[in-house]
Design a protein around this motif. Structure first.
Motif, PDB file in Angstrom:
ATOM      1  N   LEU A  80       0.829  -1.208   0.000  1.00 27.90           N
ATOM      2  CA  LEU A  80       0.000   0.000   0.000  1.00 27.90           C
ATOM      3  C   LEU A  80       0.862   1.257   0.000  1.00 27.90           C
ATOM      4  CD1 LEU A  80      -2.753  -1.145   2.525  1.00 27.90           C
ATOM      5  CD2 LEU A  80      -3.051  -0.753   0.084  1.00 27.90           C
ATOM      6  N   GLY A  81       1.969   1.220   0.750  1.00 28.56           N
ATOM      7  CA  GLY A  81       2.871   2.369   0.758  1.00 28.56           C
ATOM      8  C   GLY A  81       3.490   2.610  -0.602  1.00 28.56           C
ATOM      9  N   ALA A  82       3.829   1.529  -1.313  1.00 28.12           N
ATOM     10  CA  ALA A  82       4.391   1.666  -2.653  1.00 28.12           C
ATOM     11  C   ALA A  82       3.352   2.243  -3.618  1.00 28.12           C
ATOM     12  CB  ALA A  82       4.879   0.314  -3.156  1.00 28.12           C
ATOM     13  N   MET A  83       2.088   1.817  -3.484  1.00 26.99           N
ATOM     14  CA  MET A  83       1.032   2.381  -4.323  1.00 26.99           C
ATOM     15  C   MET A  83       0.882   3.888  -4.073  1.00 26.99           C
ATOM     16  SD  MET A  83      -2.019  -0.456  -4.241  1.00 26.99           S
ATOM     17  CE  MET A  83      -2.009  -1.845  -5.388  1.00 26.99           C
ATOM     18  N   LEU A  84       0.863   4.264  -2.806  1.00 26.86           N
ATOM     19  CA  LEU A  84       0.760   5.679  -2.472  1.00 26.86           C
ATOM     20  C   LEU A  84       1.963   6.448  -3.015  1.00 26.86           C
ATOM     21  CD1 LEU A  84      -0.575   8.033  -1.004  1.00 26.86           C
ATOM     22  CD2 LEU A  84       0.593   7.299   1.095  1.00 26.86           C
ATOM     23  N   GLY A  85       3.143   5.869  -2.840  1.00 23.47           N
ATOM     24  CA  GLY A  85       4.344   6.513  -3.340  1.00 23.47           C
ATOM     25  C   GLY A  85       4.326   6.675  -4.849  1.00 23.47           C
ATOM     26  N   ARG A  86       3.816   5.660  -5.546  1.00 21.35           N
ATOM     27  CA  ARG A  86       3.745   5.714  -7.009  1.00 21.35           C
ATOM     28  C   ARG A  86       2.779   6.801  -7.466  1.00 21.35           C
ATOM     29  NH1 ARG A  86       5.953   5.666 -11.580  1.00 21.35           N
ATOM     30  NH2 ARG A  86       5.231   4.284 -13.214  1.00 21.35           N
ATOM     31  N   LEU A  87       1.631   6.924  -6.783  1.00 17.12           N
ATOM     32  CA  LEU A  87       0.676   7.978  -7.124  1.00 17.12           C
ATOM     33  C   LEU A  87       1.273   9.365  -6.898  1.00 17.12           C
ATOM     34  CD1 LEU A  87      -2.575   6.456  -5.581  1.00 17.12           C
ATOM     35  CD2 LEU A  87      -2.209   6.952  -8.016  1.00 17.12           C
ATOM     36  N   VAL A  88       1.960   9.523  -5.755  1.00 17.98           N
ATOM     37  CA  VAL A  88       2.574  10.818  -5.453  1.00 17.98           C
ATOM     38  C   VAL A  88       3.681  11.135  -6.446  1.00 17.98           C
ATOM     39  CG1 VAL A  88       3.935  12.080  -3.733  1.00 17.98           C
ATOM     40  CG2 VAL A  88       1.976  10.718  -3.008  1.00 17.98           C
ATOM     41  N   GLU A  89       4.456  10.117  -6.804  1.00 18.04           N
ATOM     42  CA  GLU A  89       5.583  10.311  -7.729  1.00 18.04           C
ATOM     43  C   GLU A  89       5.089  10.652  -9.130  1.00 18.04           C
ATOM     44  OE1 GLU A  89       9.537  10.431  -9.023  1.00 18.04           O
ATOM     45  OE2 GLU A  89       8.825  10.147  -6.972  1.00 18.04           O
ATOM     46  N   THR A  90       4.170   9.853  -9.678  1.00 14.72           N
ATOM     47  CA  THR A  90       3.755  10.041 -11.069  1.00 14.72           C
ATOM     48  C   THR A  90       2.903  11.288 -11.275  1.00 14.72           C
ATOM     49  OG1 THR A  90       1.814   8.612 -10.739  1.00 14.72           O
ATOM     50  CG2 THR A  90       3.832   7.566 -11.565  1.00 14.72           C
ATOM     51  N   SER A  91       2.273  11.772 -10.195  1.00 14.95           N
ATOM     52  CA  SER A  91       1.465  12.986 -10.320  1.00 14.95           C
ATOM     53  C   SER A  91       2.295  14.256 -10.258  1.00 14.95           C
ATOM     54  CB  SER A  91       0.413  13.027  -9.207  1.00 14.95           C
ATOM     55  OG  SER A  91       1.049  13.229  -7.952  1.00 14.95           O
ATOM     56  N   GLY A  92       3.568  14.126  -9.905  1.00 14.95           N
ATOM     57  CA  GLY A  92       4.417  15.291  -9.716  1.00 14.95           C
ATOM     58  C   GLY A  92       4.395  15.808  -8.296  1.00 14.95           C
ATOM     59  N   GLY A  93       3.656  15.131  -7.409  1.00 16.42           N
ATOM     60  CA  GLY A  93       3.557  15.579  -6.020  1.00 16.42           C
ATOM     61  C   GLY A  93       4.873  15.498  -5.269  1.00 16.42           C
ATOM     62  N   ALA A 292      -6.079   9.193  -2.387  1.00 14.66           N
ATOM     63  CA  ALA A 292      -5.071   9.672  -3.338  1.00 14.66           C
ATOM     64  C   ALA A 292      -5.447   9.307  -4.770  1.00 14.66           C
ATOM     65  CB  ALA A 292      -3.696   9.093  -2.983  1.00 14.66           C
ATOM     66  N   THR A 293      -6.044   8.132  -4.952  1.00 12.13           N
ATOM     67  CA  THR A 293      -6.467   7.723  -6.294  1.00 12.13           C
ATOM     68  C   THR A 293      -7.458   8.717  -6.873  1.00 12.13           C
ATOM     69  OG1 THR A 293      -6.146   5.392  -5.734  1.00 12.13           O
ATOM     70  CG2 THR A 293      -7.522   5.861  -7.637  1.00 12.13           C
ATOM     71  N   TYR A 294      -8.349   9.222  -6.030  1.00 15.41           N
ATOM     72  CA  TYR A 294      -9.315  10.211  -6.501  1.00 15.41           C
ATOM     73  C   TYR A 294      -8.675  11.593  -6.655  1.00 15.41           C
ATOM     74  CZ  TYR A 294     -13.117  13.573  -6.476  1.00 15.41           C
ATOM     75  OH  TYR A 294     -13.931  14.618  -6.787  1.00 15.41           O
ATOM     76  N   ARG A 302      -7.364  11.807 -14.882  1.00 16.90           N
ATOM     77  CA  ARG A 302      -6.712  10.555 -15.250  1.00 16.90           C
ATOM     78  C   ARG A 302      -7.762   9.436 -15.220  1.00 16.90           C
ATOM     79  NH1 ARG A 302      -1.226  10.207 -11.755  1.00 16.90           N
ATOM     80  NH2 ARG A 302      -0.434   9.060 -13.560  1.00 16.90           N
ATOM     81  N   SER A 303      -7.810   8.647 -16.270  1.00 13.46           N
ATOM     82  CA  SER A 303      -8.837   7.612 -16.394  1.00 13.46           C
ATOM     83  C   SER A 303      -8.574   6.453 -15.437  1.00 13.46           C
ATOM     84  CB  SER A 303      -8.876   7.082 -17.823  1.00 13.46           C
ATOM     85  OG  SER A 303      -7.691   6.341 -18.113  1.00 13.46           O
ATOM     86  N   GLY A 304      -9.631   5.657 -15.233  1.00  8.76           N
ATOM     87  CA  GLY A 304      -9.498   4.492 -14.365  1.00  8.76           C
ATOM     88  C   GLY A 304      -8.484   3.492 -14.884  1.00  8.76           C
ATOM     89  N   VAL A 310      -1.035   2.424 -13.128  1.00 11.06           N
ATOM     90  CA  VAL A 310      -0.096   3.079 -12.208  1.00 11.06           C
ATOM     91  C   VAL A 310       0.033   2.278 -10.920  1.00 11.06           C
ATOM     92  CG1 VAL A 310       0.225   5.100 -10.728  1.00 11.06           C
ATOM     93  CG2 VAL A 310      -0.390   5.406 -13.123  1.00 11.06           C
ATOM     94  N   LEU A 311      -1.095   1.881 -10.348  1.00 10.42           N
ATOM     95  CA  LEU A 311      -1.065   1.118  -9.097  1.00 10.42           C
ATOM     96  C   LEU A 311      -0.443  -0.259  -9.304  1.00 10.42           C
ATOM     97  CD1 LEU A 311      -4.544   2.037  -7.580  1.00 10.42           C
ATOM     98  CD2 LEU A 311      -2.310   2.962  -6.985  1.00 10.42           C
ATOM     99  N   ASP A 312      -0.770  -0.894 -10.431  1.00 11.22           N
ATOM    100  CA  ASP A 312      -0.203  -2.209 -10.715  1.00 11.22           C
ATOM    101  C   ASP A 312       1.311  -2.128 -10.891  1.00 11.22           C
ATOM    102  OD1 ASP A 312      -0.665  -5.102 -11.386  1.00 11.22           O
ATOM    103  OD2 ASP A 312       0.271  -4.454 -13.263  1.00 11.22           O
ATOM    104  N   SER A 313       1.778  -1.047 -11.494  1.00 11.59           N
ATOM    105  CA  SER A 313       3.220  -0.897 -11.721  1.00 11.59           C
ATOM    106  C   SER A 313       3.989  -0.711 -10.415  1.00 11.59           C
ATOM    107  CB  SER A 313       3.479   0.302 -12.640  1.00 11.59           C
ATOM    108  OG  SER A 313       3.180   1.525 -11.999  1.00 11.59           O
ATOM    109  N   ALA A 314       3.284  -0.348  -9.333  1.00  9.34           N
ATOM    110  CA  ALA A 314       3.958  -0.171  -8.043  1.00  9.34           C
ATOM    111  C   ALA A 314       4.273  -1.502  -7.379  1.00  9.34           C
ATOM    112  CB  ALA A 314       3.085   0.672  -7.107  1.00  9.34           C
ATOM    113  N   LEU A 315       3.512  -2.550  -7.714  1.00 11.37           N
ATOM    114  CA  LEU A 315       3.643  -3.818  -6.993  1.00 11.37           C
ATOM    115  C   LEU A 315       4.793  -4.677  -7.493  1.00 11.37           C
ATOM    116  CD1 LEU A 315      -0.106  -4.840  -6.579  1.00 11.37           C
ATOM    117  CD2 LEU A 315       1.399  -3.688  -4.947  1.00 11.37           C
TER     118      LEU A 315
END
Length: 460
Positions: A80-93, A292-294, A302-304, A310-315
């Protein structure tokens, strides 16, 4: 788990020899023969279980118990932390936070700023969860400023480590506080007093020192930012709010535990149980990932399908981290079940050293023998509890004894510690480099923490 109906008949000498031999074989397989760490850990765990006399029919259950119990605490948090990190990273956050920190503290003080933020985050959140949440910011700052990852990563990892080891409400110091009859408030105050200078010397200054001597590139385990998405990055406040959300939920859970212990709320009430569930670390991270996904995804167009990818690429990249960490827990579980830690602690406990030093040394031996800092801390505290109870110590002395035991529990992190593999794999370090950096830093944290506790104990 210890096999039911089985008692270890080997004495401390043979058990110590087996433990030393097992670690030597493991290092030989990984460093010299280049065997994959996951395979090597399973093989050595099997051989160690057999060599220590664990019944053949119980060997696999003992191994899988250690593996499963470690994964239960690590897999959800890392994934879950990697998913959150991936969302923050790819969004530019992550880049937004990096720019803010650099703007406020300057480029030269960026490692200090990252470490300071981690000290604050590390108060309510566990080591592994905090580390995976901070990693995208660490990587973004490192990419922006250049230089070795160690310059930025060690101050952050060290910050979460000192808070996890020395400061309630983390489980180790809380359990030791109860076992030794100390005051949680006093342990908290002295723990913070010791944790901050210890972090500054052993993590921040040491990280700067090692960062200048070992060039470690920035790994791509969390991926790169998406150029299209980062054209309109989220605001600083949005990113900080997302990172604070799991901390607020976890800290609220801690507060409810304190109120329940004080009798201020009914622990069996449905609303209390519901809020405590929301504050459990895996649930808090799950909620944060959904938010974060929303916020970083659908609300920004960003589409579903894109978000799912993005989330799958984190795992994928963290699967190796999770499995190797679990195998490290397997090795530590075999060592615990075989009685190696208990035998060594008994020998050391008979030497007649002062209680505060005995607690530190026993915790150190247990840490080296079986890997888990929390197990080492709580077991050592239980072993010295009778002597502490008979000593008539005041509140400050009791608190410093708790801190001294905690300091011993962090020393010499090595191949039987899941944290060793977690940091090594996330930082993309080989075993030798992990020894030279993470193991040394953890040992410095333990030695300095004990030294400060001993000084306060002497003048209390």
């Amino acid at each position: 788990m210890t096999p039911e109906g089985w008692t270890q008949t080997l004495t401390a000498g043979p058990l110590l020899g087996i433990a030393a031999g097992a670690i030597a074989v493991l290092l030989l397989l990984i460093i010299w023969l280049r065997m994959h760490a996951f395979v090597a850990l399973i093989l050595v765990s099997l051989l160690t279980a057999l060599a220590t006399g664990i019944p053949v029919g119980d060997v696999v259950p003992v191994m899988t118990s250690g593996f499963g119990s470690t994964l239960a605490g690590v897999a959800l948090l890392v994934a879950l932390g990697a998913m959150l990190g991936r969302l923050v990273e790819t969004s530019g956050g992550a880049q937004v936070l990096a720019d803010f920190l650099i703007g406020k503290f300057g480029e030269k003080r960026a490692p200090f700023a990252l470490g300071l933020a981690s000290l604050i985050f590390g108060f309510p959140i566990f080591f592994d969860a905090g580390l995976v949440v901070m990693l995208p910011i660490v990587f973004a700052v490192a990419r922006r400023l250049g230089g070795s990852l160690l310059l930025y990563g060690l101050p952050v990892a060290g910050a979460f480590s000192v808070m996890h080891v020395f400061v309630p409400p983390h489980p180790g110091p809380v359990a030791a506080t109860e076992l030794l009859g100390a005051s949680v408030g006093t342990v908290l105050a002295i723990g913070v007093l010791i944790a901050i200078p210890t972090w500054y010397v052993t993590a921040y200054l040491y990280g700067v020192f090692m960062g200048r001597r070992i060039s470690l590139p920035i790994p791509s385990i969390l991926g790169e930012a998406d150029e299209e998405a980062t054209a309109n990055p989220p605001s600083f406040g949005t990113v900080v709010s997302l990172l604070l959300l799991p901390l607020v939920l976890i800290f609220a859970n801690t507060g409810l535990d304190a109120l329940r212990a004080a009798g201020a709320v009914d622990g069996d009430a449905v609303w209390v149980q519901a809020f405590r569930t929301l504050g459990q670390t895996p649930v808090a991270l799950l909620i944060t990932v959904l938010v974060a996904t929303y916020v970083l995804g659908r609300r920004r167009g960003r589409s579903g399908t894109v978000l799912e990818k993005v989330l799958d690429s984190a795992l994928g990249p963290v699967a190796s981290v999770i499995l190797i960490t679990g195998a490290g827990g397997m090795f530590g579980g075999v060592l615990r079940s075989s009685g190696i830690g208990d035998a060594l602690a008994d020998v050391l406990g008979d030497l007649g050293v002062p209680v505060i030093l005995a607690g530190f040394l026993i915790a150190t031996v247990l840490r080296v023998a079986q890997g888990s800092a929390t197990v080492a801390l709580t077991t050592a505290a239980g072993l010295i509890a009778p002597a502490v109870a008979a000593g008539g110590y005041n509140a400050v002395e009791l608190a410093t004894i708790v801190i001294a035991v905690a300091a011993g529990s962090v020393v010499l992190s090595h191949v039987n510690d899941s944290g060793f593999w977690l940091v090594g794999r996330f930082f993309d370090m080989d075993v030798k480099t992990t020894f030279k950096t993470w193991t040394v830093m953890e040992t410095l944290i333990g030695v300095m923490g004990f030294g400060l506790a001993a000084v306060i104990f002497a003048i209390a």
